[in-house]
Design an enzyme around this catalytic site. Structure first.
Site, mmCIF file in Angstrom:
data_model
loop_
_atom_site.group_PDB
_atom_site.id
_atom_site.type_symbol
_atom_site.label_atom_id
_atom_site.label_comp_id
_atom_site.label_asym_id
_atom_site.label_seq_id
_atom_site.Cartn_x
_atom_site.Cartn_y
_atom_site.Cartn_z
ATOM 1 N N GLU A 323 5.741 79.549 78.395
ATOM 2 C CA GLU A 323 5.888 79.065 77.012
ATOM 3 C C GLU A 323 4.641 78.387 76.460
ATOM 4 O OE1 GLU A 323 10.611 78.255 76.752
ATOM 5 O OE2 GLU A 323 9.475 76.721 77.783
HETATM 6 C C1 TNX Z 1 13.078 77.667 79.110
HETATM 7 S S1 TNX Z 1 12.577 78.746 81.838
HETATM 8 C C2 TNX Z 1 12.120 76.959 79.784
HETATM 9 C C3 TNX Z 1 12.344 75.530 80.088
HETATM 10 C C4 TNX Z 1 13.618 75.032 79.488
HETATM 11 C C5 TNX Z 1 14.703 76.069 79.695
HETATM 12 C C6 TNX Z 1 16.052 75.621 79.228
HETATM 13 C C7 TNX Z 1 11.207 78.368 81.463
HETATM 14 C C8 TNX Z 1 10.182 78.946 82.278
HETATM 15 N N1 TNX Z 1 11.024 77.551 80.386
HETATM 16 O O1 TNX Z 1 11.244 74.775 79.641
HETATM 17 O O2 TNX Z 1 13.958 73.842 80.114
HETATM 18 O O3 TNX Z 1 14.345 77.227 78.987
HETATM 19 O O4 TNX Z 1 17.032 76.545 79.577
#
Ligand code: TNX
Length: 507
Positions: A323
């Site tokens: 992300e």
């Molecule tokens: C996505 S999974 C994210 C996390 C959040 C999660 C909540 C991932 C690699 N990144 O930062 O906590 O969704 O479900």
């Protein structure tokens, strides 16, 4: 005097989770524990450790305080609970052989395995064959209670070598005793990796001696503005050892380049403009990034990886990599490859969330699939862990009415968490690249272990079976029946599980 014979637990052999390769109940009496029962273990340190674990787990329940542990010698092969090693057949690439065989007869209980890990899994199966009341603290009195295991034979081996759980200790902090409890609970289902998400925008949870403010300042809060916390290096090492004694490898994650607000707030020099942002207690993602063009950033990363690698006995180091909204694809690629080299320099194999698949990865690097859609770059990855959010994310709500949890990947019922196969789900991926599965729990909405347990149970055993059991041993109706039978054990363990209407719970 003969102890009174307990009522046999009907069908205990049929309730084991994850489903073993084969289970053959035998007619007639099983093994009855008495004051004379001893554990006979091959006199090797790791086998003796499994023996002591078994003694502590069931001895007090049987009113024996601690079952005695004695060395297994030819002369002693007559009775008791025996833990023995047999010659190992090396797996492909020298993979650890985690198989075991468990035989229960009126004369003895025998667990035989090529490695101590298999003996430990045999012990977990044995635990599940015994009545749920052994798990009550109150059962640990000095009053002898009749205890018996049903006769039969279990032959077992895991499908995958990576059977993971992940705990986000960054959004909310869970103290070491909570993590130990989670380790104990996942061990019952033969999970062998615990991935700790040790840092995020809202908190840095591990002491780094060369950058002390990361923990003391960066770790001082949490989602919602609560107190936060962090593990000192001593406490972290103790967790690593505690997990290892249960054949669980800790996989530490320091998420970067994004998800780094806690670090950026602690040290202004990590920011491109040299200005530290405020601590963050919301739940947005993607907004923070390390300054990828500054040399100090890589000094910082080298120090962090070095200190964490030195405290971590397992071969893995997770760099996050998910992300990222504030970097160009070229900046991202350069950053990941540079950090990958740092991880390699400190002797660890890199793990990263699936965004890292778009970079040049070393053959040893592992990609953790999480976004439900399978991209092209994942298909060419050589080592993959399956954590598809719409199946394996245990922080998703069970159903729309679930109070805790998020739902960006949809609702994840127990059936959804169970009824999938990592190989057919990740279309286009090379079968041999799939190391296994992992069930993450993100803690934006979970403030204590009571909440974590509610999300993990009963879905964690579901994902554990996806990772352990062969496809032809997995069938939803059968699993649902076995799962329902675990309720009294969770009750005895004090597990706060979700009594979803999908399952008929045994009382
Ligand atoms: C996505 S999974 C994210 C996390 C959040 C999660 C909540 C991932 C690699 N990144 O930062 O906590 O969704 O479900």
């Amino acid at each position: 005097m003969e102890p009174p014979r307990p009522t046999p637990v009907l069908g205990a052999m049929q309730r084991v989770i994850p489903a073993p390769v084969s289970v053959e109940p035998a007619a007639g009496n099983g093994f009855v524990f008495t004051a004379e029962t001893v554990i006979l273990a091959e006199p090797k340190e790791d086998v003796m450790r499994v023996a002591r674990y078994l003694a502590a787990a069931i001895g007090p329940a049987a009113g024996l305080r601690e079952l005695r542990v004695e060395p297994l010698t030819a002369a002693a092969r007559a009775g008791g609970v025996q833990l023995a090693l047999k010659p190992a057949t090396p797996g492909p690439g020298g993979a650890l052989d985690e198989s075991y065989e468990l035989t229960v007869s009126p004369e003895r209980i025998a667990i035989v395995a090529p490695q101590a890990a298999g003996l430990f899994y045999g012990v977990q199966t044995l635990r599940q064959l015994l009545p749920p009341w052994i798990e009550y603290r109150a059962a640990r009195s000095d009053k002898a209670r009749p205890l018996a295991a049903p006769a039969g034979r279990v032959v077992d081996r895991p499908r995958f070598g990576w059977r993971g759980a992940m705990l986000d200790v960054a959004r909310h902090f869970f103290a070491a005793d909570d993590v130990k409890r989670y380790i104990d609970l996942i061990a019952l289902y033969k999970i062998n990796r615990l991935h700790l998400h040790l840092s995020d925008d809202q908190g840095w949870r591990i002491e780094i001696k060369s950058w002390p403010k990361l923990a003391t300042y960066g770790g001082s809060t949490a989602v919602g503005g609560g107190a936060g916390g962090y593990y000192s290096q001593e406490v972290y090492k103790d967790l690593v050892a505690y997990a290892q004694e249960r054949f669980i490898t800790i996989v530490p994650e320091i998420d970067m380049p994004s998800h780094t607000n806690a670090a950026l707030a602690s040290y202004p020099q990590l920011n491109c403009d040299g200005v530290a942002p405020a601590l963050y207690t919301g739940i947005d993602v993607g907004f923070s990034t390390l300054c990828v063009d500054k040399p100090v950033t890589y000094t910082f990363i080298d120090d962090v990886v070095r200190e964490i690698a030195a405290m971590t006995s397992g071969p893995y180091y997770h760099l996050g990599g998910d992300e990222v909204e504030k970097l160009t694809p070229a900046q991202y690629k350069q950053f990941i490859e540079r950090v990958q080299a740092i991880v390699q320099k400190h002797g660890k194999e890199m793990v990263g969330w699936d965004e890292v698949a778009a970079t040049e990865l070393l053959p040893t690097s592992i990609v953790q699939h999480w976004r439900p859609k399978v991209g092209e770059s994942l298909a060419k990855s050589r080592r993959i862990i399956a954590s598809p959010a719409d199946r394996a994310y245990l922080d998703m709500k069970y159903e729309p009415s679930t109070v805790l949890g998020l739902n960006w990947a949809g609702n994840v019922s127990v059936r959804r968490a169970y009824d999938w196969d990592p190989i057919s789900l990740m279309k286009g991926v090379n079968e041999t690249a799939v190391l296994g599965v992992e069930a993450p729990i993100w803690s934006e909405t979970l403030v204590n272990m009571h909440d974590v347990e509610f999300m993990a149970f009963p879905r964690l055993p579901a994902v554990a079976e996806v990772g352990w059991s062969a496809v032809d041993r997995r069938q939803w109706d059968d699993f649902a029946r076995r799962l329902g039978a675990h309720a009294p054990r969770w009750q005895a363990l004090g597990v706060n599980f979700h009594r979803t209407a999908e399952i008929q719970w045994e009382r």
